[in-house]
Design a protein around this motif. Sequence first.
Motif, PDB file in Angstrom:
ATOM      1  N   PRO A   6       0.826  -1.209   0.000  1.00 32.89           N
ATOM      2  CA  PRO A   6       0.000   0.000   0.000  1.00 32.89           C
ATOM      3  C   PRO A   6       0.864   1.264   0.000  1.00 32.89           C
ATOM      4  N   TRP A   7       1.304   1.659  -1.184  1.00 36.30           N
ATOM      5  CA  TRP A   7       2.126   2.872  -1.299  1.00 36.30           C
ATOM      6  C   TRP A   7       1.287   4.115  -1.041  1.00 36.30           C
ATOM      7  N   VAL A   8       1.939   5.192  -0.664  1.00 36.55           N
ATOM      8  CA  VAL A   8       1.291   6.503  -0.612  1.00 36.55           C
ATOM      9  C   VAL A   8       2.091   7.419  -1.509  1.00 36.55           C
ATOM     10  N   GLY A   9       1.405   8.116  -2.408  1.00 34.28           N
ATOM     11  CA  GLY A   9       2.154   8.986  -3.306  1.00 34.28           C
ATOM     12  C   GLY A   9       1.234   9.781  -4.209  1.00 34.28           C
ATOM     13  N   PHE A  10       1.827  10.312  -5.268  1.00 33.39           N
ATOM     14  CA  PHE A  10       1.055  11.111  -6.220  1.00 33.39           C
ATOM     15  C   PHE A  10       1.592  10.802  -7.609  1.00 33.39           C
ATOM     16  N   GLU A  11       0.805  11.134  -8.615  1.00 37.47           N
ATOM     17  CA  GLU A  11       1.211  10.761  -9.969  1.00 37.47           C
ATOM     18  C   GLU A  11       2.425  11.566 -10.412  1.00 37.47           C
ATOM     19  N   ILE A  44       3.726   6.472 -10.139  1.00 33.25           N
ATOM     20  CA  ILE A  44       3.665   7.453  -9.051  1.00 33.25           C
ATOM     21  C   ILE A  44       5.045   7.700  -8.447  1.00 33.25           C
ATOM     22  N   LEU A  45       5.143   8.859  -7.797  1.00 35.52           N
ATOM     23  CA  LEU A  45       6.250   9.103  -6.883  1.00 35.52           C
ATOM     24  C   LEU A  45       5.683   8.835  -5.501  1.00 35.52           C
ATOM     25  N   ALA A  46       6.286   7.897  -4.791  1.00 29.66           N
ATOM     26  CA  ALA A  46       5.745   7.498  -3.495  1.00 29.66           C
ATOM     27  C   ALA A  46       6.560   8.135  -2.378  1.00 29.66           C
ATOM     28  N   THR A  47       5.843   8.649  -1.393  1.00 30.27           N
ATOM     29  CA  THR A  47       6.500   9.249  -0.228  1.00 30.27           C
ATOM     30  C   THR A  47       6.121   8.512   1.049  1.00 30.27           C
ATOM     31  N   GLY A  66      13.244   3.434   0.514  1.00 30.35           N
ATOM     32  CA  GLY A  66      13.584   4.465  -0.462  1.00 30.35           C
ATOM     33  C   GLY A  66      13.169   5.866  -0.086  1.00 30.35           C
ATOM     34  N   ALA A  67      13.193   6.183   1.213  1.00 28.04           N
ATOM     35  CA  ALA A  67      12.825   7.507   1.685  1.00 28.04           C
ATOM     36  C   ALA A  67      13.735   8.565   1.076  1.00 28.04           C
ATOM     37  N   PRO A  68      13.257   9.794   0.965  1.00 25.13           N
ATOM     38  CA  PRO A  68      11.887  10.208   1.268  1.00 25.13           C
ATOM     39  C   PRO A  68      10.962  10.126   0.057  1.00 25.13           C
ATOM     40  N   ILE A  69      11.552   9.898  -1.121  1.00 26.66           N
ATOM     41  CA  ILE A  69      10.700   9.881  -2.323  1.00 26.66           C
ATOM     42  C   ILE A  69      11.266   8.907  -3.338  1.00 26.66           C
ATOM     43  N   ARG A  70      10.414   8.047  -3.853  1.00 23.15           N
ATOM     44  CA  ARG A  70      10.854   7.034  -4.805  1.00 23.15           C
ATOM     45  C   ARG A  70       9.806   6.855  -5.890  1.00 23.15           C
ATOM     46  N   LEU A  71      10.242   6.202  -6.956  1.00 22.11           N
ATOM     47  CA  LEU A  71       9.351   5.920  -8.066  1.00 22.11           C
ATOM     48  C   LEU A  71       8.655   4.579  -7.852  1.00 22.11           C
ATOM     49  N   ILE A  72       7.411   4.474  -8.322  1.00 23.94           N
ATOM     50  CA  ILE A  72       6.746   3.166  -8.371  1.00 23.94           C
ATOM     51  C   ILE A  72       6.114   2.997  -9.748  1.00 23.94           C
ATOM     52  N   VAL A  73       6.570   1.961 -10.444  1.00 23.92           N
ATOM     53  CA  VAL A  73       6.031   1.635 -11.778  1.00 23.92           C
ATOM     54  C   VAL A  73       5.547   0.188 -11.707  1.00 23.92           C
ATOM     55  N   PRO A  74       4.281  -0.029 -11.369  1.00 22.64           N
ATOM     56  CA  PRO A  74       3.856  -1.359 -10.925  1.00 22.64           C
ATOM     57  C   PRO A  74       3.857  -2.440 -11.998  1.00 22.64           C
ATOM     58  N   SER A 100      14.927   6.770  -3.242  1.00 21.34           N
ATOM     59  CA  SER A 100      15.633   7.952  -2.709  1.00 21.34           C
ATOM     60  C   SER A 100      16.162   8.856  -3.833  1.00 21.34           C
ATOM     61  N   ILE A 101      15.217   9.411  -4.586  1.00 17.73           N
ATOM     62  CA  ILE A 101      15.566  10.142  -5.806  1.00 17.73           C
ATOM     63  C   ILE A 101      16.140  11.528  -5.489  1.00 17.73           C
TER      64      ILE A 101
END
Lengths: 309, 203
Positions: free
Chosen positions: A136-141, A196-199, A211-219, A229-230
């Motif tokens: 269950p990721w949390v993020g935005f597109e 999404i970029l997940a935070t 991968g804090a604080p921000i990572r990519l998710i390409v499911p 950790s981008i």
Amino acid sequence: MAGRWKNDLNWSDVTPKAAWLNRRQLMAGAGALALGGIAGPALAKLNAAPSQYSTAEKPDSWEVVTTYNNYYEFGTGKEDPARNAHTLTTEGWQVEIDGLVDKPGTYTMDDILKGTSLEERIYRFRCVEAWSMVVPWVGFELSDLLNRVGVQSGAKYVAFETALRPDEMPGVNSRVLDWPYVEGLRLDEAMNPLTILATGVYDEPMPNQNGAPIRLIVPWKYGFKSIKSIVRITLTDTQPATSWNKANASEYGFYSNVNPEVSHPRWSQASERVIGGGLFAKRKPTLMLNGYGPQVADLYSGMDLKKNF
Amino acid sequence: MIFARPVNDFLRHVPAWPLYILGALPVIWVFWQGVTGGLGVDPVKGIEHRLGLWGLWWLIAGLCVTPLARVTGVRLIRYRRAIGLLAFFYILVHLLVWLVLDVQIPSQIWADILKRPYITIGMAGFLLMVPLAVTSNNWSVRKLGPVRWRSLHRLTYVAVTLGAIHFVMLVKGWQTEPVVYLLVVVMLLVFRQVRSLPGLRRA
Ligand code: HEM
């Protein structure tokens, strides 16, 4: 995106779980002992809104998601990141956005999250090593951010780079990969609403080992495409280099879409081991594009996915 | 070396059979940990990897017996059969875990053995150990005669090398640990050959 639920919290307003626990423990006094026994999330909520893109499958536990990680900067063992990644400092995190964009520059986490609304995206996660979990990721597109910085017309690809901090990352002293870790997507893949970029995860700020604080998710791609950790996002007109492809081009292609019909030279991708199911968990057949075909198969129409693996 | 004699004198009173029991305990320990969550959220890989590593350790321990005797004079030859059989036992369980708990699907098992070089090589290593395990008893030594028995058991060198190569191949990227094991194996094998070079004192 219009009509989405807006988050009026700044990134810096979010209390990290550790600090929150400390406060609670102080307040609770002797009761803190009992609290210490609580394993799991559900503490410093990010209040992410549900999403139509979430799977109905049951997410793996907090323990599975945060103790079984591939993050070679912190060691090659699955438990190494959970053990070692506490050294990563994420305060004052900045992301350099450059290349073919209208508003290049150095963005803080507050800049990046300003005006976005966080969503919970429960996605299947399929590793190239033939195991899988549901997270269950949390993020935005990612498209939210790219639209805000203004993608110029010549841009065809997006390149990403992970932080490289030898003082904080014990794993980068060994040359398993050519550091820093880099990844890339075609622009249309990057703009797909599933990307999404997940935070966060489990409605908590992203743990360092994830991968804090921000990572990519390409499911629909193997896990290693979902860079952690981008610190840099670059819009380019040429296909960017990607770490595993550089390490072994015959085993890891640029696309690395989940594909049960194209086996890894050293193992089959036709099925996957479901993590968290215990000793006798049954293997599961792997789905084309990790089951996200309806949303993304169009991106590859006319392409030979056996060649462009 | 000065301590070799007292050590050897002491070892004369230590039979080999307890080693079989002690050596098998880690298998139970590894499975126990796997069942009770001590190996984390992926017990199948945890068990598979630990047994593979234990198997390699026993194989390397077996290779150390002769060099140890030559360098220090401490003689462990009496325990070498147990060490070798334990190596075989661990790799057998390692293989069974892979068959039953990991791959599960019979058609995929054959595909993996034939198509995945690291599995093919591990399997070759295991198969070479079968005749060695079968002939690790006094009756076979008598039946084959010491010369033939010894040349058959030189297959160990091939088996352990294949096992170490299997380890190097199965990890993603070039990792240090498996390469170190392979180097140790190669060094131990080279050490044996050095004895047969002219000009060196025989042990
Ligand atoms: C001489 C025989 C063998 C030796 C010495 C050996 C040793 C090892 C070692 C050291 C590991 C890695 C442990 C770690 O990562 O810590 C391993 C993993 C593994 N071995 Fe073996 N092995 C042998 C034979 C076999 C055979 C016969 C098979 C199956 C047909 C097999 C299948 C595997 C598999 C599937 C893995 C795990 C790969 C993964 O991470 O997915 N091995 N082995």
